[in-house]
Design a protein around this motif. Structure first.
Motif, PDB file in Angstrom:
ATOM      1  N   HIS A  29       0.826  -1.203   0.000  1.00 35.45           N
ATOM      2  CA  HIS A  29       0.000   0.000   0.000  1.00 35.45           C
ATOM      3  C   HIS A  29       0.864   1.258   0.000  1.00 35.45           C
ATOM      4  O   HIS A  29       1.988   1.266   0.527  1.00 35.45           O
ATOM      5  CB  HIS A  29      -0.951  -0.001   1.193  1.00 35.45           C
ATOM      6  N   SER A  94      -4.870   2.071   5.329  1.00 35.25           N
ATOM      7  CA  SER A  94      -4.002   2.188   4.166  1.00 35.25           C
ATOM      8  C   SER A  94      -4.770   1.759   2.920  1.00 35.25           C
ATOM      9  O   SER A  94      -5.777   1.050   3.003  1.00 35.25           O
ATOM     10  CB  SER A  94      -2.729   1.336   4.340  1.00 35.25           C
ATOM     11  N   ARG A  95      -4.290   2.233   1.788  1.00 33.04           N
ATOM     12  CA  ARG A  95      -4.840   1.768   0.517  1.00 33.04           C
ATOM     13  C   ARG A  95      -3.732   1.698  -0.507  1.00 33.04           C
ATOM     14  O   ARG A  95      -2.723   2.375  -0.385  1.00 33.04           O
ATOM     15  CB  ARG A  95      -5.988   2.665   0.037  1.00 33.04           C
ATOM     16  N   TYR A 100      -8.922   2.389  -4.901  1.00 37.42           N
ATOM     17  CA  TYR A 100      -9.120   1.208  -4.088  1.00 37.42           C
ATOM     18  C   TYR A 100      -9.623   1.551  -2.699  1.00 37.42           C
ATOM     19  O   TYR A 100      -9.489   2.662  -2.201  1.00 37.42           O
ATOM     20  CB  TYR A 100      -7.823   0.404  -3.984  1.00 37.42           C
ATOM     21  N   GLU A 101     -10.183   0.546  -2.034  1.00 34.07           N
ATOM     22  CA  GLU A 101     -10.755   0.764  -0.715  1.00 34.07           C
ATOM     23  C   GLU A 101      -9.675   0.925   0.326  1.00 34.07           C
ATOM     24  O   GLU A 101      -8.545   0.475   0.162  1.00 34.07           O
ATOM     25  CB  GLU A 101     -11.676  -0.395  -0.341  1.00 34.07           C
ATOM     26  N   GLN A 102     -10.063   1.591   1.407  1.00 34.33           N
ATOM     27  CA  GLN A 102      -9.168   1.746   2.541  1.00 34.33           C
ATOM     28  C   GLN A 102      -9.373   0.575   3.491  1.00 34.33           C
ATOM     29  O   GLN A 102     -10.507   0.211   3.800  1.00 34.33           O
ATOM     30  CB  GLN A 102      -9.448   3.068   3.264  1.00 34.33           C
ATOM     31  N   TYR A 103      -8.272   0.033   3.965  1.00 33.65           N
ATOM     32  CA  TYR A 103      -8.304  -1.049   4.932  1.00 33.65           C
ATOM     33  C   TYR A 103      -7.886  -0.485   6.287  1.00 33.65           C
ATOM     34  O   TYR A 103      -6.853   0.177   6.387  1.00 33.65           O
ATOM     35  CB  TYR A 103      -7.365  -2.180   4.522  1.00 33.65           C
TER      36      TYR A 103
ATOM     37  N   GLN B  34     -17.818   3.615   0.557  1.00 39.94           N
ATOM     38  CA  GLN B  34     -17.440   2.391   1.241  1.00 39.94           C
ATOM     39  C   GLN B  34     -18.381   2.131   2.423  1.00 39.94           C
ATOM     40  O   GLN B  34     -18.734   3.061   3.162  1.00 39.94           O
ATOM     41  CB  GLN B  34     -15.980   2.537   1.735  1.00 39.94           C
ATOM     42  N   SER B  46     -14.120  -3.533   6.338  1.00 42.47           N
ATOM     43  CA  SER B  46     -14.687  -3.091   5.070  1.00 42.47           C
ATOM     44  C   SER B  46     -15.592  -4.175   4.502  1.00 42.47           C
ATOM     45  O   SER B  46     -15.212  -5.338   4.412  1.00 42.47           O
ATOM     46  CB  SER B  46     -13.552  -2.791   4.077  1.00 42.47           C
ATOM     47  N   LEU B  49     -17.115  -1.809  -1.418  1.00 40.71           N
ATOM     48  CA  LEU B  49     -16.697  -0.543  -2.011  1.00 40.71           C
ATOM     49  C   LEU B  49     -17.429  -0.420  -3.333  1.00 40.71           C
ATOM     50  O   LEU B  49     -17.391  -1.340  -4.156  1.00 40.71           O
ATOM     51  CB  LEU B  49     -15.194  -0.535  -2.250  1.00 40.71           C
ATOM     52  N   TYR B  98      -9.324  11.498  -1.153  1.00 40.57           N
ATOM     53  CA  TYR B  98      -9.765  10.166  -0.760  1.00 40.57           C
ATOM     54  C   TYR B  98      -9.947  10.002   0.729  1.00 40.57           C
ATOM     55  O   TYR B  98     -10.241   8.916   1.188  1.00 40.57           O
ATOM     56  CB  TYR B  98      -8.772   9.119  -1.281  1.00 40.57           C
TER      57      TYR B  98
END
Lengths: 113, 112
Positions: A29, A94-95, A100-103, B34, B46, B49, B98
């Motif tokens: 990431h 982080s991504r 992309y999605e954030q984790y 999300q 998560s 998304l 973001y």
């Protein structure tokens, strides 16, 4: 499955003390974040970090806060002189890339007494 | 500034019923949206998304829709189970960046 990890899970400190919260983002990431959640309130953004520098910070992120990526794996949040109102759950995220999605990590519960 | 609102704040349903969770956001110029699950005192997991170009995203019993023009997203959970009891958070990034703005969440209780 890769995951974001955070240590410690719970930190108790006295007002005025310095604390460092640690995060290990997912290895490939590129974008890193800190958020916090005061008990009973919304999750709120603190700071974003990319290419070894802060890309954006919120009004919460004042001079008492700093972030660092001291090596290729760790991402830290330092609070220099903690206040009672800093008590919260702090999440690292982080991504990999822009779309992309954030984790999120499991969080560190910070209690300032 | 992106404002995210979730309605209802809490929901209690018997097991097996379908769940409908609503999320609205003020600025429709988002890259994605999300959905997260949060168990009490725990982190954020998560769930889904949805990219701004998509209208729906599915994962198992979960389906999320996105209507950018009206500033709304809906999370559907089919055939709810007691293990679905948690708080569900919706998060949308501000326009042109973001970092996520979160709603306050919907706390779901599924009664056995």
């Amino acid at each position: 499955e890769p995951e974001v990890t955070q240590t410690p899970s719970h930190q108790v400190t006295q007002m005025g003390q310095e604390v460092i919260l640690r995060c290990v983002p997912i290895s490939n990431h590129l974008y890193f974040y800190w958020y916090r959640q005061i008990l009973g309130q919304k999750v709120e953004f603190l700071v974003s970090f990319y290419n070894n520098e802060i890309s954006e910070k919120s009004e919460i992120f004042d001079d008492q806060f700093s972030v660092e990526r001291p090596d290729g794996s760790n991402f830290t949040l330092k609070i220099r002189s903690t206040k009672l109102e800093d008590s919260a759950m702090y999440f690292c995220a982080s991504r990999v890339d822009s779309s992309y999605e954030q984790y999120f990590g499991p969080g560190t519960r910070l209690t300032v007494t | 500034k992106q404002e995210v609102t979730q309605i209802p704040a809490a929901l209690s349903v018997p097991e097996g019923e379908n769940l409908v969770l609503n999320c609205s956001f003020t600025d429709s110029a988002i890259y994605n949206l999300q959905w997260f699950r949060q168990d009490p005192g725990k982190g954020l997991t998560s769930l889904l998304l949805i990219q701004s170009s998509q209208r729906e995203q599915t994962s198992g019993r979960l389906n999320a829709s996105l209507d950018k023009s009206s500033g709304r997203s809906t999370l559907y959970i089919a055939a709810s189970q007691p293990g679905d009891s948690a708080t569900y958070l919706c998060a949308a990034p501000r326009p042109n960046d973001y970092k996520l703005s979160f709603g306050a969440g919907t706390t779901v209780t599924v009664r056995a």
